[in-house]
Motif scaffolding. Structure first.
Motif, PDB file in Angstrom:
ATOM      1  N   GLU A 198     -67.459  81.604  -8.952  1.00 23.78           N
ATOM      2  CA  GLU A 198     -68.293  82.695  -9.456  1.00 23.78           C
ATOM      3  C   GLU A 198     -69.624  82.167 -10.014  1.00 23.78           C
ATOM      4  N   LEU A 199     -69.845  80.866  -9.854  1.00 24.80           N
ATOM      5  CA  LEU A 199     -71.143  80.283 -10.186  1.00 24.80           C
ATOM      6  C   LEU A 199     -71.989  80.299  -8.917  1.00 24.80           C
ATOM      7  N   MET A 200     -73.278  80.614  -9.047  1.00 29.71           N
ATOM      8  CA  MET A 200     -74.121  80.710  -7.858  1.00 29.71           C
ATOM      9  C   MET A 200     -74.193  79.358  -7.141  1.00 29.71           C
ATOM     10  N   PRO A 201     -74.137  79.373  -5.816  1.00 25.25           N
ATOM     11  CA  PRO A 201     -74.120  78.098  -5.074  1.00 25.25           C
ATOM     12  C   PRO A 201     -75.410  77.284  -5.233  1.00 25.25           C
ATOM     13  N   THR A 202     -76.463  77.938  -5.679  1.00 24.27           N
ATOM     14  CA  THR A 202     -77.749  77.233  -5.810  1.00 24.27           C
ATOM     15  C   THR A 202     -77.950  76.620  -7.192  1.00 24.27           C
ATOM     16  N   GLU A 203     -76.991  76.803  -8.091  1.00 27.01           N
ATOM     17  CA  GLU A 203     -77.197  76.284  -9.448  1.00 27.01           C
ATOM     18  C   GLU A 203     -76.099  75.303  -9.836  1.00 27.01           C
ATOM     19  N   SER A 204     -76.475  74.366 -10.690  1.00 27.20           N
ATOM     20  CA  SER A 204     -75.489  73.458 -11.281  1.00 27.20           C
ATOM     21  C   SER A 204     -75.697  73.532 -12.791  1.00 27.20           C
ATOM     22  N   VAL A 249     -76.911  98.286  -5.000  1.00 27.23           N
ATOM     23  CA  VAL A 249     -77.261  96.867  -5.080  1.00 27.23           C
ATOM     24  C   VAL A 249     -76.508  96.121  -3.987  1.00 27.23           C
ATOM     25  N   ALA A 250     -77.201  95.225  -3.297  1.00 24.16           N
ATOM     26  CA  ALA A 250     -76.543  94.322  -2.331  1.00 24.16           C
ATOM     27  C   ALA A 250     -76.979  92.910  -2.682  1.00 24.16           C
ATOM     28  N   ARG A 251     -76.022  92.003  -2.743  1.00 20.19           N
ATOM     29  CA  ARG A 251     -76.374  90.666  -3.255  1.00 20.19           C
ATOM     30  C   ARG A 251     -75.649  89.568  -2.498  1.00 20.19           C
ATOM     31  N   GLU A 252     -76.396  88.536  -2.127  1.00 16.13           N
ATOM     32  CA  GLU A 252     -75.820  87.267  -1.693  1.00 16.13           C
ATOM     33  C   GLU A 252     -76.306  86.252  -2.710  1.00 16.13           C
ATOM     34  N   ALA A 253     -75.456  86.042  -3.708  1.00 13.86           N
ATOM     35  CA  ALA A 253     -75.850  85.352  -4.937  1.00 13.86           C
ATOM     36  C   ALA A 253     -76.502  84.003  -4.679  1.00 13.86           C
TER      37      ALA A 253
END
Length: 346
Positions: free
Chosen positions: A165-171, A225-229
């Motif tokens: 549930e953490l965005m794939p682009t963030e660490s 809302v539509a989202r690809e996190a």
């Protein structure tokens, strides 16, 4: 136990909202178990705590019978009438059997019960606080991580952020502050479990509600809302007030409002489109930033054939089909995109 203990229970009732009577009844029940365990007693007993001075008595309860078979549970009519001449058969006689050192056991038991009830009450308060905040945003600090979760400190309790549930682009690392969306609050024996997310579409919706006063005030409405996190999102907005531009309100002066949200979401691209009850117009808007020449819809199958200029085809479809996929999620319609030349050659 003594009157100071009763005073302490009165204070607890005021400060924590824990009923003094409920606490005393819980202590009495625990003392019955403690008495039977420590003094190996099988007799039927009742523990009585004086509500004024805290004195504790253990009372054996015996049924009045003609012939005593089990002296632990029964007393003869003759013996009962020596205590009180008014006793009849089948009455219950209570005889004090308080052991000499029972006060020490009572004090220890009372402390354990009170501590447990305080903990339960505090957990209850935390649960009630957060169950009312499901589908809301909270800010917390990353504490630690295991194979399944990041643990987010929310002050009085921790939230669980599943790794997926953490965005794939963030660490993230220990000590980082994060805005998270509460997806679920469960009541467990160990206290409330609060599950949060950074990928849920609700996070984007709530961020806009917090950042755009017109949405908070109800002048502008978020329709879908539509989202690809972490990659790209689309949000459809609408205003019944013709003097208000819903897209402009969300973008903000010099794009500052949407930029604040983009920064919070680690650079996620956000398309803000105008919602329309006319589905052709809405689908056309949803494919932004692509230009659309024509939309043909099939109401029964909820499908739409969209025609775009040749040079706009790749933009309309988007990288790996992302723009078309998000537009379909946003509108709830299946969208088939064709270029002018493709339609002409059919």
């Amino acid at each position: 136990m003594n009157s100071q203990f009763i005073d302490a229970l009165n204070e607890l009732e005021k400060e924590k909202g824990i009923s003094k009577e409920v606490l005393i009844e819980a202590i009495e029940a625990a003392l019955i178990s403690g008495y039977k365990r420590n003094f190996h007693s099988a007799q039927n007993v009742r523990v009585d705590i004086d509500r004024e001075n805290g004195d504790v008595k253990v009372l054996a309860r015996k049924t009045v019978v003609d012939e005593v078979i089990d002296p632990r549970l029964e007393i003869s009519l003759e013996a009962a009438r020596q205590i009180n001449p008014n006793y009849q058969l089948a009455d219950i006689v209570e005889i004090e059997v308080t052991p000499k050192d029972f006060g020490r056991i009572a004090a220890q038991t009372a402390k354990q019960v009170v501590t447990q009830r305080i903990r339960e009450a505090e957990r209850g308060v935390i649960y009630e606080t957060f169950v009312d905040r499901e589908e809301d945003i909270v800010t917390g600090i990353v504490q630690r991580k295991d194979q399944r979760f990041y643990y987010i400190d929310l002050g009085k309790t921790e939230a669980l952020l599943p790794i997926n549930e953490l965005m794939p682009t963030e660490s993230v690392k220990q000590g980082d502050r994060l805005k998270v969306y509460i997806t679920k609050v469960d009541k467990t024996t160990k206290g409330p479990q609060i599950f949060v997310s950074r990928t849920h579409p609700g996070l984007l919706k709530r961020l806009f509600e917090l950042e755009v006063p017109e949405i908070f005030d109800g002048v502008v409405e978020i329709k879908s809302v539509a989202r690809e996190a972490g990659h790209r999102s689309k949000i459809a907005v609408y205003s019944q007030n013709e003097d208000v531009d819903p897209v402009g309100a969300c973008v903000g002066p010099k794009g500052m409002r949407v930029q604040t949200i983009v920064n919070e979401l680690n650079g996620e691209k956000i398309d803000i489109v105008k919602w329309s009850k006319d589905i052709e117009t809405f689908i056309s808007n949803a494919l932004s930033p692509s230009k659309v020449l024509e939309v043909e819809i099939n109401e029964e199958e909820r499908t739409a054939k969209v025609i775009v200029p040749d040079y706009q085809l790749s933009l309309a479809i988007g990288k790996e089909g992302q723009n078309a996929r998000l537009a379909a999620k946003l509108t709830g319609w299946k969208i088939d995109i064709k270029s002018e030349s493709q339609v002409g050659s059919e």
